[in-house]
Motif scaffolding. Structure first.
Motif, PDB file in Angstrom:
ATOM      1  N   LYS A   1      40.351  -7.704  16.096  1.00  0.00           N
ATOM      2  CA  LYS A   1      40.278  -6.411  16.924  1.00  0.00           C
ATOM      3  C   LYS A   1      38.967  -6.843  17.751  1.00  0.00           C
ATOM      4  CE  LYS A   1      40.066  -1.580  16.807  1.00  0.00           C
ATOM      5  NZ  LYS A   1      40.261  -0.248  16.051  1.00  0.00           N
ATOM      6  N   LEU A   2      39.051  -6.440  19.270  1.00  0.00           N
ATOM      7  CA  LEU A   2      38.106  -6.418  19.957  1.00  0.00           C
ATOM      8  C   LEU A   2      38.049  -5.734  21.009  1.00  0.00           C
ATOM      9  CD1 LEU A   2      38.775  -8.420  22.631  1.00  0.00           C
ATOM     10  CD2 LEU A   2      38.684  -9.981  21.062  1.00  0.00           C
ATOM     11  N   MET A   3      36.832  -5.433  21.880  1.00  0.00           N
ATOM     12  CA  MET A   3      37.016  -4.563  22.972  1.00  0.00           C
ATOM     13  C   MET A   3      36.791  -5.518  23.957  1.00  0.00           C
ATOM     14  SD  MET A   3      34.851  -0.988  22.202  1.00  0.00           S
ATOM     15  CE  MET A   3      33.339  -1.846  22.718  1.00  0.00           C
ATOM     16  N   ALA A   4      37.617  -5.150  25.303  1.00  0.00           N
ATOM     17  CA  ALA A   4      37.285  -5.995  26.600  1.00  0.00           C
ATOM     18  C   ALA A   4      37.578  -5.045  27.492  1.00  0.00           C
ATOM     19  CB  ALA A   4      37.944  -7.047  26.545  1.00  0.00           C
ATOM     20  N   ASP A   5      37.095  -5.509  28.811  1.00  0.00           N
ATOM     21  CA  ASP A   5      37.085  -4.716  29.966  1.00  0.00           C
ATOM     22  C   ASP A   5      38.322  -5.180  30.669  1.00  0.00           C
ATOM     23  OD1 ASP A   5      36.731  -3.072  32.128  1.00  0.00           O
ATOM     24  OD2 ASP A   5      35.084  -4.440  32.857  1.00  0.00           O
ATOM     25  N   PRO A   6      39.195  -4.255  31.119  1.00  0.00           N
ATOM     26  CA  PRO A   6      40.165  -4.751  32.160  1.00  0.00           C
ATOM     27  C   PRO A   6      39.749  -4.767  33.269  1.00  0.00           C
ATOM     28  CG  PRO A   6      40.735  -2.695  31.207  1.00  0.00           C
ATOM     29  CD  PRO A   6      39.509  -2.853  30.393  1.00  0.00           C
ATOM     30  N   PHE A   7      38.560  -4.054  33.634  1.00  0.00           N
ATOM     31  CA  PHE A   7      37.983  -4.139  35.323  1.00  0.00           C
ATOM     32  C   PHE A   7      36.694  -4.592  35.197  1.00  0.00           C
ATOM     33  CE2 PHE A   7      40.187   0.047  34.056  1.00  0.00           C
ATOM     34  CZ  PHE A   7      41.260  -0.120  34.911  1.00  0.00           C
ATOM     35  N   ILE A   8      36.249  -5.483  36.131  1.00  0.00           N
ATOM     36  CA  ILE A   8      35.249  -6.306  36.652  1.00  0.00           C
ATOM     37  C   ILE A   8      33.847  -5.252  36.289  1.00  0.00           C
ATOM     38  CG2 ILE A   8      33.894  -7.694  37.755  1.00  0.00           C
ATOM     39  CD1 ILE A   8      36.318  -8.833  38.740  1.00  0.00           C
ATOM     40  N   PHE A   9      34.033  -4.084  36.963  1.00  0.00           N
ATOM     41  CA  PHE A   9      32.892  -3.041  37.176  1.00  0.00           C
ATOM     42  C   PHE A   9      32.174  -2.829  35.657  1.00  0.00           C
ATOM     43  CE2 PHE A   9      31.098   1.190  37.087  1.00  0.00           C
ATOM     44  CZ  PHE A   9      30.209   0.929  38.553  1.00  0.00           C
ATOM     45  N   ILE A  10      33.210  -2.514  34.806  1.00  0.00           N
ATOM     46  CA  ILE A  10      32.322  -1.944  33.656  1.00  0.00           C
ATOM     47  C   ILE A  10      31.658  -3.366  33.012  1.00  0.00           C
ATOM     48  CG2 ILE A  10      32.967  -0.894  31.377  1.00  0.00           C
ATOM     49  CD1 ILE A  10      33.246   0.909  33.529  1.00  0.00           C
TER      50      ILE A  10
ATOM     51  N   THR B   1      12.403  -8.519  41.392  1.00  0.00           N
ATOM     52  CA  THR B   1      12.662  -9.225  39.902  1.00  0.00           C
ATOM     53  C   THR B   1      13.471  -8.508  39.264  1.00  0.00           C
ATOM     54  OG1 THR B   1      10.214  -9.981  40.258  1.00  0.00           O
ATOM     55  CG2 THR B   1      11.299 -10.334  38.218  1.00  0.00           C
ATOM     56  N   ILE B   2      13.351  -7.042  39.224  1.00  0.00           N
ATOM     57  CA  ILE B   2      14.301  -6.447  38.281  1.00  0.00           C
ATOM     58  C   ILE B   2      15.783  -6.562  38.857  1.00  0.00           C
ATOM     59  CG2 ILE B   2      14.637  -3.990  37.888  1.00  0.00           C
ATOM     60  CD1 ILE B   2      11.634  -3.837  37.679  1.00  0.00           C
ATOM     61  N   VAL B   3      15.967  -6.376  39.983  1.00  0.00           N
ATOM     62  CA  VAL B   3      17.362  -6.390  40.600  1.00  0.00           C
ATOM     63  C   VAL B   3      17.682  -7.532  40.379  1.00  0.00           C
ATOM     64  CG1 VAL B   3      18.455  -6.224  42.628  1.00  0.00           C
ATOM     65  CG2 VAL B   3      17.012  -4.644  42.361  1.00  0.00           C
ATOM     66  N   ILE B   4      17.134  -8.798  40.690  1.00  0.00           N
ATOM     67  CA  ILE B   4      17.742 -10.285  40.445  1.00  0.00           C
ATOM     68  C   ILE B   4      17.928 -10.259  38.903  1.00  0.00           C
ATOM     69  CG2 ILE B   4      17.110 -12.566  40.319  1.00  0.00           C
ATOM     70  CD1 ILE B   4      15.470 -12.086  42.978  1.00  0.00           C
ATOM     71  N   VAL B   5      17.239 -10.133  37.972  1.00  0.00           N
ATOM     72  CA  VAL B   5      17.423 -10.193  36.607  1.00  0.00           C
ATOM     73  C   VAL B   5      18.779  -9.318  36.119  1.00  0.00           C
ATOM     74  CG1 VAL B   5      16.760  -9.731  34.224  1.00  0.00           C
ATOM     75  CG2 VAL B   5      15.235 -10.905  36.037  1.00  0.00           C
ATOM     76  N   LEU B   6      19.043  -8.167  36.834  1.00  0.00           N
ATOM     77  CA  LEU B   6      19.813  -7.261  36.480  1.00  0.00           C
ATOM     78  C   LEU B   6      21.173  -7.864  36.930  1.00  0.00           C
ATOM     79  CD1 LEU B   6      18.540  -3.482  36.904  1.00  0.00           C
ATOM     80  CD2 LEU B   6      18.970  -4.747  34.653  1.00  0.00           C
ATOM     81  N   CYS B   7      21.149  -8.335  38.173  1.00  0.00           N
ATOM     82  CA  CYS B   7      22.505  -9.108  38.867  1.00  0.00           C
ATOM     83  C   CYS B   7      22.877 -10.143  37.966  1.00  0.00           C
ATOM     84  CB  CYS B   7      22.183  -9.426  40.218  1.00  0.00           C
ATOM     85  SG  CYS B   7      22.229  -7.773  41.342  1.00  0.00           S
ATOM     86  N   ILE B   8      21.976 -10.972  37.616  1.00  0.00           N
ATOM     87  CA  ILE B   8      22.206 -12.248  36.820  1.00  0.00           C
ATOM     88  C   ILE B   8      22.890 -11.806  35.583  1.00  0.00           C
ATOM     89  CG2 ILE B   8      20.953 -13.961  35.309  1.00  0.00           C
ATOM     90  CD1 ILE B   8      19.066 -14.238  37.809  1.00  0.00           C
ATOM     91  N   PHE B   9      22.449 -10.690  34.846  1.00  0.00           N
ATOM     92  CA  PHE B   9      22.824 -10.240  33.454  1.00  0.00           C
ATOM     93  C   PHE B   9      24.369  -9.682  33.917  1.00  0.00           C
ATOM     94  CE2 PHE B   9      19.297 -11.433  31.273  1.00  0.00           C
ATOM     95  CZ  PHE B   9      19.338 -11.670  30.005  1.00  0.00           C
ATOM     96  N   GLY B  10      24.395  -8.974  34.917  1.00  0.00           N
ATOM     97  CA  GLY B  10      25.628  -8.301  35.135  1.00  0.00           C
ATOM     98  C   GLY B  10      26.856  -9.306  35.344  1.00  0.00           C
ATOM     99  N   LEU B  11      26.360 -10.476  36.191  1.00  0.00           N
ATOM    100  CA  LEU B  11      27.427 -11.534  36.444  1.00  0.00           C
ATOM    101  C   LEU B  11      27.682 -12.325  34.999  1.00  0.00           C
ATOM    102  CD1 LEU B  11      25.997 -12.918  39.786  1.00  0.00           C
ATOM    103  CD2 LEU B  11      28.119 -11.744  39.305  1.00  0.00           C
TER     104      LEU B  11
END
Length: 142
Positions: A44-53, A86-96
């Motif tokens: 059992k696991l959780m996954a996101d069917p949509f990219i946004f989440i 710096t904050i935006v770049i790090v958040l985008c990297i982790f989001g990707l």
């Protein structure tokens, strides 16, 4: 209470909150992404069917694990704060990274193990991420 004592107490509070954020972010990353990819017998696991989440969850993990402790270090020891770029770049990297980890879950765990999606549950929290199981009897009852 003197101003210096207030500053010292606030510093300890910020350091403690940053440590808790780091531990919490690491636990979330382990629970959602790392453990299902590393565990061979996942039922059992959780996954996101949509990219946004998955982008938002990756950015949240990045905030908890990197930005909060790093900003605390900068504020207490360097006397400044992180730049917004710096904050935006790090958040985008982790989001990707969250999007990539979610894609890896689908490609390396869900599809090869022929996992099934559990029926949608009531409430917005249960509809953001989907539960995937090897047998439908493992799904929670509504």
């Amino acid at each position: 209470m003197t101003k210096q004592l207030k500053g010292l107490l606030m510093g300890w509070w910020v350091i403690s909150a940053s440590i808790l954020a780091f531990i919490g972010g690491g636990w979330i990353a382990n629970y959602i992404y790392i453990n299902p990819l590393a565990n061979v017998n996942v039922n059992k696991l959780m996954a996101d069917p949509f990219i946004f989440i998955s982008f938002v969850s990756g950015a949240t993990i990045g905030f908890l694990v990197v930005i909060a402790p790093l900003n605390t270090i900068f504020r207490l020891f360097k006397g400044g704060e992180l730049h917004i770029k710096t904050i935006v770049i790090v958040l985008c990297i982790f989001g990707l990274g969250g999007v990539g980890a979610n894609a890896a879950l689908y490609n390396f765990v869900i599809t090869p193990n022929h996992m099934l999606e559990c029926p949608k549950k009531m409430g917005y929290k249960k509809n953001l991420m989907r539960d995937y199981v090897t047998d439908l009897s493992l799904c929670e009852k509504l």
